[in-house]
Scaffold this motif. Structure first.
Motif, PDB file in Angstrom:
ATOM      1  N   PRO A 142      23.885 -54.556  -2.620  1.00 61.38           N
ATOM      2  CA  PRO A 142      23.884 -55.928  -2.110  1.00 61.38           C
ATOM      3  C   PRO A 142      22.614 -56.277  -1.333  1.00 61.38           C
ATOM      4  N   VAL A 143      22.322 -57.562  -1.274  1.00 62.79           N
ATOM      5  CA  VAL A 143      21.201 -58.069  -0.486  1.00 62.79           C
ATOM      6  C   VAL A 143      21.386 -57.604   0.955  1.00 62.79           C
ATOM      7  N   GLY A 144      20.318 -57.101   1.544  1.00 62.09           N
ATOM      8  CA  GLY A 144      20.368 -56.657   2.932  1.00 62.09           C
ATOM      9  C   GLY A 144      20.895 -55.246   3.125  1.00 62.09           C
ATOM     10  N   ALA A 145      21.271 -54.578   2.035  1.00 62.18           N
ATOM     11  CA  ALA A 145      21.775 -53.211   2.130  1.00 62.18           C
ATOM     12  C   ALA A 145      20.705 -52.307   2.738  1.00 62.18           C
ATOM     13  N   ILE A 146      21.137 -51.223   3.343  1.00 59.99           N
ATOM     14  CA  ILE A 146      20.210 -50.256   3.926  1.00 59.99           C
ATOM     15  C   ILE A 146      20.197 -49.023   3.038  1.00 59.99           C
ATOM     16  N   VAL A 147      19.014 -48.704   2.515  1.00 61.75           N
ATOM     17  CA  VAL A 147      18.855 -47.625   1.540  1.00 61.75           C
ATOM     18  C   VAL A 147      18.047 -46.484   2.159  1.00 61.75           C
ATOM     19  N   TYR A 148      18.480 -45.270   1.882  1.00 61.10           N
ATOM     20  CA  TYR A 148      17.765 -44.073   2.330  1.00 61.10           C
ATOM     21  C   TYR A 148      17.153 -43.414   1.115  1.00 61.10           C
ATOM     22  N   ALA A 149      15.838 -43.223   1.137  1.00 59.38           N
ATOM     23  CA  ALA A 149      15.111 -42.635   0.008  1.00 59.38           C
ATOM     24  C   ALA A 149      13.799 -42.063   0.527  1.00 59.38           C
ATOM     25  N   THR A 150      13.031 -41.464  -0.376  1.00 63.05           N
ATOM     26  CA  THR A 150      11.714 -40.954   0.020  1.00 63.05           C
ATOM     27  C   THR A 150      10.881 -42.108   0.574  1.00 63.05           C
ATOM     28  N   PRO A 151       9.898 -41.804   1.416  1.00 61.57           N
ATOM     29  CA  PRO A 151       9.047 -42.887   1.918  1.00 61.57           C
ATOM     30  C   PRO A 151       8.401 -43.694   0.790  1.00 61.57           C
ATOM     31  N   GLU A 152       7.929 -43.013  -0.250  1.00 62.77           N
ATOM     32  CA  GLU A 152       7.261 -43.707  -1.357  1.00 62.77           C
ATOM     33  C   GLU A 152       8.233 -44.594  -2.130  1.00 62.77           C
ATOM     34  N   ALA A 153       9.408 -44.071  -2.441  1.00 62.06           N
ATOM     35  CA  ALA A 153      10.402 -44.871  -3.163  1.00 62.06           C
ATOM     36  C   ALA A 153      10.870 -46.040  -2.302  1.00 62.06           C
ATOM     37  N   SER A 154      11.048 -45.808  -1.013  1.00 62.15           N
ATOM     38  CA  SER A 154      11.471 -46.876  -0.108  1.00 62.15           C
ATOM     39  C   SER A 154      10.462 -48.007  -0.078  1.00 62.15           C
ATOM     40  N   TYR A 155       9.194 -47.649  -0.061  1.00 61.47           N
ATOM     41  CA  TYR A 155       8.133 -48.656  -0.037  1.00 61.47           C
ATOM     42  C   TYR A 155       8.211 -49.539  -1.283  1.00 61.47           C
ATOM     43  N   ARG A 156       8.414 -48.918  -2.426  1.00 65.02           N
ATOM     44  CA  ARG A 156       8.527 -49.682  -3.677  1.00 65.02           C
ATOM     45  C   ARG A 156       9.807 -50.508  -3.719  1.00 65.02           C
ATOM     46  N   LEU A 157      10.905 -49.912  -3.278  1.00 63.06           N
ATOM     47  CA  LEU A 157      12.175 -50.632  -3.281  1.00 63.06           C
ATOM     48  C   LEU A 157      12.101 -51.886  -2.416  1.00 63.06           C
ATOM     49  N   GLY A 158      11.491 -51.741  -1.248  1.00 60.06           N
ATOM     50  CA  GLY A 158      11.369 -52.880  -0.346  1.00 60.06           C
ATOM     51  C   GLY A 158      10.542 -54.009  -0.930  1.00 60.06           C
ATOM     52  N   ALA A 159       9.628 -53.670  -1.815  1.00 61.15           N
ATOM     53  CA  ALA A 159       8.810 -54.696  -2.472  1.00 61.15           C
ATOM     54  C   ALA A 159       9.557 -55.370  -3.617  1.00 61.15           C
ATOM     55  N   LEU A 160      10.543 -54.680  -4.178  1.00 63.67           N
ATOM     56  CA  LEU A 160      11.237 -55.190  -5.357  1.00 63.67           C
ATOM     57  C   LEU A 160      12.561 -55.884  -5.074  1.00 63.67           C
ATOM     58  N   ALA A 161      13.194 -55.531  -3.971  1.00 65.47           N
ATOM     59  CA  ALA A 161      14.547 -56.034  -3.737  1.00 65.47           C
ATOM     60  C   ALA A 161      14.717 -56.438  -2.273  1.00 65.47           C
ATOM     61  N   PRO A 162      15.589 -57.379  -2.007  1.00 64.51           N
ATOM     62  CA  PRO A 162      15.833 -57.818  -0.628  1.00 64.51           C
ATOM     63  C   PRO A 162      16.773 -56.851   0.100  1.00 64.51           C
ATOM     64  N   ILE A 163      16.243 -55.685   0.404  1.00 58.33           N
ATOM     65  CA  ILE A 163      17.016 -54.636   1.076  1.00 58.33           C
ATOM     66  C   ILE A 163      16.266 -54.184   2.318  1.00 58.33           C
ATOM     67  N   ARG A 164      16.921 -53.351   3.106  1.00 54.05           N
ATOM     68  CA  ARG A 164      16.265 -52.680   4.227  1.00 54.05           C
ATOM     69  C   ARG A 164      16.181 -51.204   3.869  1.00 54.05           C
ATOM     70  N   VAL A 165      15.174 -50.534   4.391  1.00 50.35           N
ATOM     71  CA  VAL A 165      15.020 -49.104   4.149  1.00 50.35           C
ATOM     72  C   VAL A 165      14.883 -48.392   5.484  1.00 50.35           C
ATOM     73  N   CYS A 166      15.240 -47.116   5.494  1.00 51.76           N
ATOM     74  CA  CYS A 166      15.170 -46.322   6.723  1.00 51.76           C
ATOM     75  C   CYS A 166      13.828 -45.626   6.890  1.00 51.76           C
TER      76      CYS A 166
END
Length: 98
Positions: free
Chosen positions: A4-28
């Motif tokens: 969902p929009v605004g979800a908080i995702v835990y992933a590698t720093p590199e994957a998180s950086y890409r995810l944050g650019a592609l989707a309206p989510i938060r990363v740790c």
């Protein structure tokens, strides 16, 4: 099931950086060079915590930042297989619901 929009995702720093650019989510965790170095953000500590997580598999680590989703790179961390519901799996990635 979709993340969902605004979800908080835990992933590698590199994957998180890409995810944050592609989707309206938060990363740790993000690469420290891409995050303001504040007491609240703690970018270097979060990367160290991520490394501890992949070493130990301790789910308390991603949960501590509020993550409700976990994305695991099976190429980089083939031994990391948490006992969590799998939402999506492909050749490289596994998305879990925390």
């Amino acid at each position: 099931e979709e993340v969902p929009v605004g979800a908080i995702v835990y992933a590698t720093p590199e994957a998180s950086y890409r995810l944050g650019a592609l989707a309206p989510i938060r990363v740790c965790v993000n690469p420290p060079g891409h995050v303001a170095d504040t007491v609240e953000n703690r970018p270097r500590e979060r990367v160290a915590e991520f490394r501890r997580f992949v070493r130990t598999g301790d789910l308390a680590i991603p949960r501590a930042c509020g993550a409700t989703w976990l994305l695991v790179d099976r190429d980089r961390f083939p031994g990391l297989r948490p006992d969590l519901p799998v939402v999506h799996r492909d050749e490289r990635w596994v998305l879990y619901r925390l």
